[in-house]
Design a protein around this motif. Structure first.
Motif, PDB file in Angstrom:
ATOM      1  N   UNK A   1       0.936  -1.158   0.081  1.00 55.99           N
ATOM      2  CA  UNK A   1       0.003  -0.075  -0.067  1.00 55.99           C
ATOM      3  C   UNK A   1       0.997   1.052   0.144  1.00 55.99           C
ATOM      4  N   UNK A   2       0.550   2.169  -0.610  1.00 59.91           N
ATOM      5  CA  UNK A   2       1.124   3.514  -0.687  1.00 59.91           C
ATOM      6  C   UNK A   2       0.112   4.564   0.090  1.00 59.91           C
ATOM      7  N   UNK A   3       0.740   5.424   0.961  1.00 64.59           N
ATOM      8  CA  UNK A   3      -0.180   6.158   1.907  1.00 64.59           C
ATOM      9  C   UNK A   3       0.650   7.241   2.241  1.00 64.59           C
ATOM     10  N   UNK A   4      -0.125   8.486   2.406  1.00 64.31           N
ATOM     11  CA  UNK A   4       0.385   9.742   3.076  1.00 64.31           C
ATOM     12  C   UNK A   4       0.081   9.938   4.508  1.00 64.31           C
ATOM     13  N   UNK A   5       0.940  10.447   5.261  1.00 60.19           N
ATOM     14  CA  UNK A   5       0.766  10.518   6.653  1.00 60.19           C
ATOM     15  C   UNK A   5       0.962  12.223   6.756  1.00 60.19           C
ATOM     16  N   UNK A   6      -0.260  12.816   6.897  1.00 60.37           N
ATOM     17  CA  UNK A   6      -0.156  14.373   7.043  1.00 60.37           C
ATOM     18  C   UNK A   6       0.252  14.418   8.616  1.00 60.37           C
ATOM     19  N   UNK A   7       1.238  15.265   8.970  1.00 58.28           N
ATOM     20  CA  UNK A   7       1.578  15.726  10.229  1.00 58.28           C
ATOM     21  C   UNK A   7       2.522  14.456  10.764  1.00 58.28           C
ATOM     22  N   UNK A   8       3.246  13.910   9.783  1.00 55.73           N
ATOM     23  CA  UNK A   8       4.172  12.922  10.280  1.00 55.73           C
ATOM     24  C   UNK A   8       5.556  13.185  11.030  1.00 55.73           C
ATOM     25  N   UNK A   9       5.568  14.626  11.587  1.00 55.90           N
ATOM     26  CA  UNK A   9       6.402  14.833  12.472  1.00 55.90           C
ATOM     27  C   UNK A   9       5.905  14.859  14.029  1.00 55.90           C
ATOM     28  N   UNK A  10       4.459  15.033  14.103  1.00 54.66           N
ATOM     29  CA  UNK A  10       4.036  14.844  15.426  1.00 54.66           C
ATOM     30  C   UNK A  10       4.008  13.628  16.177  1.00 54.66           C
ATOM     31  N   UNK A  11       3.333  13.709  17.118  1.00 56.70           N
ATOM     32  CA  UNK A  11       3.336  12.551  18.273  1.00 56.70           C
ATOM     33  C   UNK A  11       2.611  11.012  17.344  1.00 56.70           C
ATOM     34  N   UNK A  12       1.437  11.326  17.066  1.00 59.11           N
ATOM     35  CA  UNK A  12       0.686  10.308  16.474  1.00 59.11           C
ATOM     36  C   UNK A  12       1.395   9.919  14.940  1.00 59.11           C
ATOM     37  N   UNK A  13       1.473  10.930  14.165  1.00 58.34           N
ATOM     38  CA  UNK A  13       2.129  10.997  12.748  1.00 58.34           C
ATOM     39  C   UNK A  13       3.569   9.909  12.646  1.00 58.34           C
ATOM     40  N   UNK A  14       4.307  10.575  13.758  1.00 56.96           N
ATOM     41  CA  UNK A  14       5.980  10.002  13.608  1.00 56.96           C
ATOM     42  C   UNK A  14       5.591   8.327  13.620  1.00 56.96           C
ATOM     43  N   UNK A  15       4.654   8.166  14.942  1.00 55.65           N
ATOM     44  CA  UNK A  15       4.606   6.613  15.274  1.00 55.65           C
ATOM     45  C   UNK A  15       4.013   5.740  14.184  1.00 55.65           C
ATOM     46  N   UNK A  16       2.917   6.506  13.691  1.00 57.46           N
ATOM     47  CA  UNK A  16       2.126   5.860  12.563  1.00 57.46           C
ATOM     48  C   UNK A  16       3.084   5.562  11.279  1.00 57.46           C
ATOM     49  N   UNK A  17       3.757   6.625  10.887  1.00 64.45           N
ATOM     50  CA  UNK A  17       4.954   6.740   9.552  1.00 64.45           C
ATOM     51  C   UNK A  17       5.710   5.195   9.947  1.00 64.45           C
ATOM     52  N   UNK A  18       6.340   5.094  11.271  1.00 67.88           N
ATOM     53  CA  UNK A  18       7.239   4.132  11.330  1.00 67.88           C
ATOM     54  C   UNK A  18       6.357   2.900  11.241  1.00 67.88           C
ATOM     55  N   UNK A  19       5.468   2.876  11.999  1.00 69.43           N
ATOM     56  CA  UNK A  19       4.510   1.398  11.924  1.00 69.43           C
ATOM     57  C   UNK A  19       4.161   0.919  10.569  1.00 69.43           C
ATOM     58  N   UNK A  20       3.896   1.959   9.677  1.00 69.67           N
ATOM     59  CA  UNK A  20       3.349   1.496   8.470  1.00 69.67           C
ATOM     60  C   UNK A  20       4.571   0.995   7.780  1.00 69.67           C
ATOM     61  N   UNK A  21       5.644   2.072   7.955  1.00 71.14           N
ATOM     62  CA  UNK A  21       6.861   1.483   7.162  1.00 71.14           C
ATOM     63  C   UNK A  21       7.465   0.332   7.551  1.00 71.14           C
ATOM     64  N   UNK A  22       7.346  -0.222   8.665  1.00 68.45           N
ATOM     65  CA  UNK A  22       7.809  -1.422   9.259  1.00 68.45           C
ATOM     66  C   UNK A  22       6.848  -2.511   8.850  1.00 68.45           C
TER      67      UNK A  22
END
Ligand SMILES: NC(=O)c1ccc[n+]([C@@H]2O[C@H](COP(=O)([O-])OP(=O)(O)OC[C@H]3O[C@@H](n4cnc5c(N)ncnc54)[C@H](OP(=O)(O)O)[C@@H]3O)[C@@H](O)[C@H]2O)c1
Length: 307
Positions: A1-22
């Motif tokens: 899947x390809x996705x965009x995380x808006x607010x990827x430097x924030x608390x939720x966004x950075x954790x979600x970005x890592x989780x999805x990449x992992x």
């Protein structure tokens, strides 16, 4: 899947970005440094850059948000920045990638004030609490925008309602702390200062629900499997913790040995705030939440490293 995380430097966004990449997904992050989401031209240009590669989902974790004090002192900026971001997002999705799902994180502060068990079918039955006037009402506006874009243009949104989120990566900014991480920060300071008493603000009796960041990330990803969840779904555990119990859990995690006292000059909020379990059990069958004490331990560990 390809996705965009808006607010990827924030608390939720950075954790979600890592989780999805992992998990092997391709993730593009957009925060202020890449694009000011209040500016439609910048946002639509960014989405156009990503479009040819396909965008399955946009996780909307961007917001101008903070503590109750912050959203009151900055009420005008909060309502206007967030509403511009939401309007730009839906307009740009419509123009650039109308097949992309938008996942919104609503928060229980947009519920009608005064209800103890927050049931989905009653969430709009009255005003939000005055202390969260700007942000709570904005979250309602976000829902209305998503609903109208679905009604007219069939843009698919998923609206999930979260309680207070905690975990590693959360803010150290005094303008952004909530009761749980605020007490962790203060208790670590008490240990540092060898204080033999730790003050809990209020009676310690109000009951609040908390969700660990790892659960938030898992549920955001799983939600993409759901059909048509434009009406908000509570991400509900059916239980909360008294503030005093949370302080005890933090004391266990930090090893704080002092006495816990109560300063009743601070007012308590609502006695209980827990999300009703109406839809959750049906939509996320057999979901097991992260152990709360373990979540507190992990969060304390994180704050020990960053403070
Ligand atoms: N944290 C909670 O307890 C909780 C509970 C329920 C729901 N939620 C929801 O979850 C979402 C994320 O919360 P959070 O705690 O992760 O917030 P946060 O840590 O403050 O992160 C906000 C993010 O939004 C970005 N942002 C703000 N204004 C922007 C703009 N004009 N253009 C581009 N990016 C912008 C920030 O980017 P910069 O770093 O570049 O400024 C940052 O990445 C919010 O919608 C919130 O309501 C949070």
């Amino acid at each position: 899947m390809r996705c965009i995380v808006l607010g990827h430097t924030g608390f939720v966004g950075k954790n979600l970005t890592k989780y999805l990449s992992d998990k092997g997904h391709e993730v593009f992050g957009l925060s202020r440094a890449q694009c000011d989401l209040r500016d439609y031209t910048q946002l639509s240009k960014k989405l156009l850059e990503f479009r040819h590669r396909g965008i399955d989902a946009i996780f909307n974790c961007a917001a101008n948000v903070g503590s109750v004090h912050y959203v009151t002192a900055k009420a005008g900026d909060v309502i206007s920045d967030n509403t511009y971001i939401a309007l730009n997002l839906y307009k740009a999705v419509l123009e650039v990638c109308p097949e992309t799902k938008v996942v919104n994180l609503l928060s229980n502060c947009c519920y009608v004030d005064g209800t103890q068990i927050q049931e989905e079918e009653k969430w709009l039955d009255g005003a939000v609490h005055p202390s969260v006037f700007s942000f709570g009402n904005f979250k309602r506006v976000l829902y209305y925008i998503s609903r109208c874009y679905e009604m007219q243009y069939n843009i698919d949104s998923i609206n999930l309602m979260f309680s207070g989120i905690y975990g590693p990566g959360d803010s150290t900014d005094p303008n952004k702390v909530h009761a749980l991480n605020g007490m962790i920060i203060r208790m670590l300071e008490s240990i540092e200062n060898n204080d033999d008493e730790f003050e809990i603000w209020g009676t310690g009796k109000p009951i609040r629900e908390w969700i660990y960041i790892e659960d938030v990330c898992k549920i955001l990803l799983q939600s993409l499997q759901l059909e048509k969840v434009i009406e908000p779904v509570n991400i509900a555990q059916g239980k909360g913790f008294a503030i005093a119990e949370t302080a005890q859990n933090i004391a266990k995690a930090t090893g704080y040995q002092g006495k816990l006292t109560f300063n009743t000059d601070f007012q308590d909020g609502a006695p209980i705030k827990i999300l009703g379990m109406g839809k959750f059990a049906d939509l996320f069958k057999d979901y097991i939440f992260y152990d709360h004490q373990e979540g507190v331990n992990q969060t304390v560990q994180y704050y020990r490293e960053v403070l």
